[in-house]
Design an enzyme around this catalytic site. Structure first.
Site, mmCIF file in Angstrom:
data_model
loop_
_atom_site.group_PDB
_atom_site.id
_atom_site.type_symbol
_atom_site.label_atom_id
_atom_site.label_comp_id
_atom_site.label_asym_id
_atom_site.label_seq_id
_atom_site.Cartn_x
_atom_site.Cartn_y
_atom_site.Cartn_z
ATOM 1 N N VAL A 11 -1.900 -8.972 -5.566
ATOM 2 C CA VAL A 11 -1.919 -8.659 -4.407
ATOM 3 C C VAL A 11 -2.259 -10.283 -3.810
ATOM 4 O O VAL A 11 -1.429 -10.837 -2.918
ATOM 5 C CB VAL A 11 -2.652 -7.559 -3.687
ATOM 6 C CG1 VAL A 11 -2.666 -7.709 -2.386
ATOM 7 C CG2 VAL A 11 -2.008 -6.302 -4.185
ATOM 8 N N ARG A 156 5.599 -4.138 -4.577
ATOM 9 C CA ARG A 156 5.766 -3.437 -6.286
ATOM 10 C C ARG A 156 5.774 -4.611 -7.260
ATOM 11 O O ARG A 156 6.308 -5.669 -7.032
ATOM 12 C CB ARG A 156 7.121 -2.729 -6.200
ATOM 13 C CG ARG A 156 7.566 -1.505 -5.533
ATOM 14 C CD ARG A 156 8.612 -1.167 -5.556
ATOM 15 N NE ARG A 156 9.660 -2.302 -4.607
ATOM 16 C CZ ARG A 156 10.954 -2.126 -4.624
ATOM 17 N NH1 ARG A 156 11.645 -1.228 -5.105
ATOM 18 N NH2 ARG A 156 11.364 -3.342 -3.686
ATOM 19 N N ASN A 228 1.816 5.829 -1.483
ATOM 20 C CA ASN A 228 1.823 5.880 -2.935
ATOM 21 C C ASN A 228 1.715 7.386 -3.501
ATOM 22 O O ASN A 228 2.392 7.562 -4.222
ATOM 23 C CB ASN A 228 0.562 5.035 -3.303
ATOM 24 C CG ASN A 228 0.965 3.667 -3.753
ATOM 25 O OD1 ASN A 228 1.987 3.041 -3.558
ATOM 26 N ND2 ASN A 228 -0.150 2.948 -4.462
ATOM 27 N N CYS A 280 -1.643 1.725 -9.894
ATOM 28 C CA CYS A 280 -1.883 1.862 -8.589
ATOM 29 C C CYS A 280 -1.711 3.607 -8.486
ATOM 30 O O CYS A 280 -2.507 4.085 -7.826
ATOM 31 C CB CYS A 280 -0.781 1.259 -7.481
ATOM 32 S SG CYS A 280 -0.978 -0.437 -7.715
ATOM 33 N N LYS A 283 -4.589 5.447 -10.098
ATOM 34 C CA LYS A 283 -5.768 5.213 -9.516
ATOM 35 C C LYS A 283 -6.010 5.516 -7.911
ATOM 36 O O LYS A 283 -6.913 6.164 -7.671
ATOM 37 C CB LYS A 283 -5.981 3.607 -9.406
ATOM 38 C CG LYS A 283 -7.203 3.226 -8.849
ATOM 39 C CD LYS A 283 -7.428 1.688 -8.920
ATOM 40 C CE LYS A 283 -6.642 0.953 -7.987
ATOM 41 N NZ LYS A 283 -7.258 0.724 -6.711
#
Ligand code: UGA
Length: 466
Positions: A11, A156, A228, A280, A283
């Site tokens: 990121v 993504r 998500n 992601c 988590k």
């Protein structure tokens, strides 16, 4: 603007490189000296489509440091993009976020920069961090009001630049119109789409401009988790129906297409397969389950999606067991390791569970991935697998080959020829991407996910597909 980014992960790097490309002066800070040395030499620590080229195109506006003492006190914005792993108790470990806030609090002077919280954090964290920063400033006798905006990220892996240059929306958790105006200025070229697209990442052919969606801090934080979780639920939903489709003799690719044509449902994230992975989804879903529990909200749909996903990963071993009678003594080749194409990322990749199950059943496992081989050797050296130099060499002596990751190159392999190198021509298409008819014509037995082994349904539905 002068922007400092804390954290050189996916990121931080993608955001920093994009902000530099659109004209800001960006400094990235990371404590990892090795990573910074690499970046200074123009090398990227991650594999991401186009990032190297855009980094080169942004040279002169971007710098990297591991030295907090070089923190520029004249910066307009500081973006926190550090990792938020799951901690021991099952909740999000905010150690790195807190450390970043403390570092900022110890260094800022005079005109305070706007703080942007991009790390994925449980609802309520932004307020907590704003109070922490305010407290750190008070300890230094500073009374200036802290501005902290929640600005979650939706990029993504593999498409990080595309998603950053051409996002659907930029979400801002704010408290005032001044904060909204600040974000509008920071992202102006993206919001107006008036920058020259970087080479290799063309602007999509629609005229839609990204929305700047401003809301309160905590709602912005929850939007990240809800997005998500929704996507993961959508995939687990289609996977659940894939298993039913297989039992009743339907074709899940036709079912997905049939429901996806309804604009309320939409066609994306309905590709059935051996389950989702990556750093992601799993988590974040565990994190929001944990946060939900603390607030007496059980989130059973989220929990079920996680469970369905785990079961989905067991399909490959089950299908092979059924076709080969026993896994013991068999040689199985895995085409693909990364959790999806376009990345070398193996975090929570279904391939790792599949390898463990096959090895556990007594099989010899051969693997090939166009990008993730090095990472497998570094991060999973204890896995008992034979690494193959090419996709072609993987087929040699196999009793079955499993397509795990739908890399483009796997769609065009000379399967008829490669089948001749196998002991048994058994192919498990874990992503439903191969041409079943071509493979069966070449003498393969093909198993996919949610379709009959002959793939009949798809053929007669061809007309509807157009
Ligand atoms: C995901 C989200 O899509 C991003 O919006 C978000 O910013 C990111 O997580 C994050 O939180 O950082 P990413 O993990 O990079 O992005 O990957 P996706 O493209 O979403 O794919 C996730 C997994 O779902 C992959 O294993 C993929 O193979 C699988 N998938 C995806 C399916 O099995 N079927 C589908 O139809 C789509």
């Amino acid at each position: 603007m002068k922007v400092i980014i804390i954290g050189c992960g996916y990121v931080g790097l993608s955001t920093g490189i994009v902000l530099a490309y659109i004209g800001h002066e960006v400094t990235l800070i990371d404590r990892d000296e090795e990573k910074i040395a690499k970046l200074r030499a123009g090398e990227l620590p991650i594999y991401e489509h186009g990032l190297q080229e855009v980094l080169r195109a942004s040279a002169g506006r971007i710098s990297f440091t591991d030295d907090w003492d070089s923190f520029d006190t004249n910066a307009d914005a500081v973006v926190i993009a550090v990792g938020t792993p799951i901690g021991e108790g099952g909740g999000v470990d905010l150690t790195y976020v807190r450390a970043a806030v403390k570092e900022i609090g110890a260094r800022v002077n005079g005109n305070l920069p706007v703080i942007l919280l991009k790390s994925t954090v449980p609802p309520g964290t932004g307020r907590e961090m704003r109070a922490l920063l305010q407290q750190k400033l008070a300890e230094r006798g500073m009374k200036s009001k802290v501005t902290l905006i929640s600005n979650p990220e939706f990029l993504r892996e593999g498409q990080a630049l595309f998603d950053s240059f051409y996002p659907d929306r930029i979400v801002a958790g704010i408290d005032s119109h001044e904060e909204e105006a600040f974000l509008t200025a920071l992202y102006q070229p993206v919001l107006l789409q008036d920058f020259i697209p970087p080479h290799g990442i063309p602007r999509p052919g629609n005229d839609r401009l990204p929305a700047l969606f401003a809301t309160d801090l905590t709602s912005a934080e929850l939007i990240k988790y809800a997005a998500n979780a929704f996507l993961a639920v959508k995939i687990s939903f289609i996977n659940e129906f894939a298993n039913l489709a297989e039992s009743v003799g339907a074709d899940i690719t036709a079912v997905a297409r049939g429901i996806g044509l309804d604009q309320r449902i939409g066609p994306q994230f309905l590709q059935a397969g051996i389950g989702w992975g990556g750093s992601c989804f799993g988590k974040d879903m565990r994190a929001i389950l944990h946060a939900g529990k603390r607030h007496q909200s059980e989130l059973p749909i989220v929990r079920a999606a996680l469970e369905v996903n785990q079961t989905q990963r067991e399909l490959v071993a089950k299908k092979l067991q059924a076709k080969l009678n026993s896994l013991a003594g068999r040689t199985i080749g895995l085409l693909g390791l990364a959790f999806k194409p376009g990345t070398d990322d193996l975090r929570d990749a279904p391939s790792l569970d599949i390898i463990r199950q096959l090895v556990g059943g007594g099989a010899r496992v051969k693997v090939y991935d166009p990008a993730a081989m090095e990472r497998l050797a570094c991060e999973h050296s204890t896995l008992d697998v034979e690494c193959c130099p090419t996709a072609e060499s993987l087929f040699e002596g196999c009793d079955a080959v499993v397509l795990v990751t739908e890399w483009e190159e796997f769609l065009h392999l000379p399967y008829a020829e490669l089948g001749e190198r196998m002991r048994e021509k058994l192919l498990v298409d874990g992503r439903n991407v191969l041409d079943q008819k071509m493979l069966t014509d070449a003498g393969f037995t093909v198993c996919s996910v949610g379709r009959s082994d002959t793939g009949g349904g798809r053929e007669w539905l061809g007309a509807v597909y157009k």
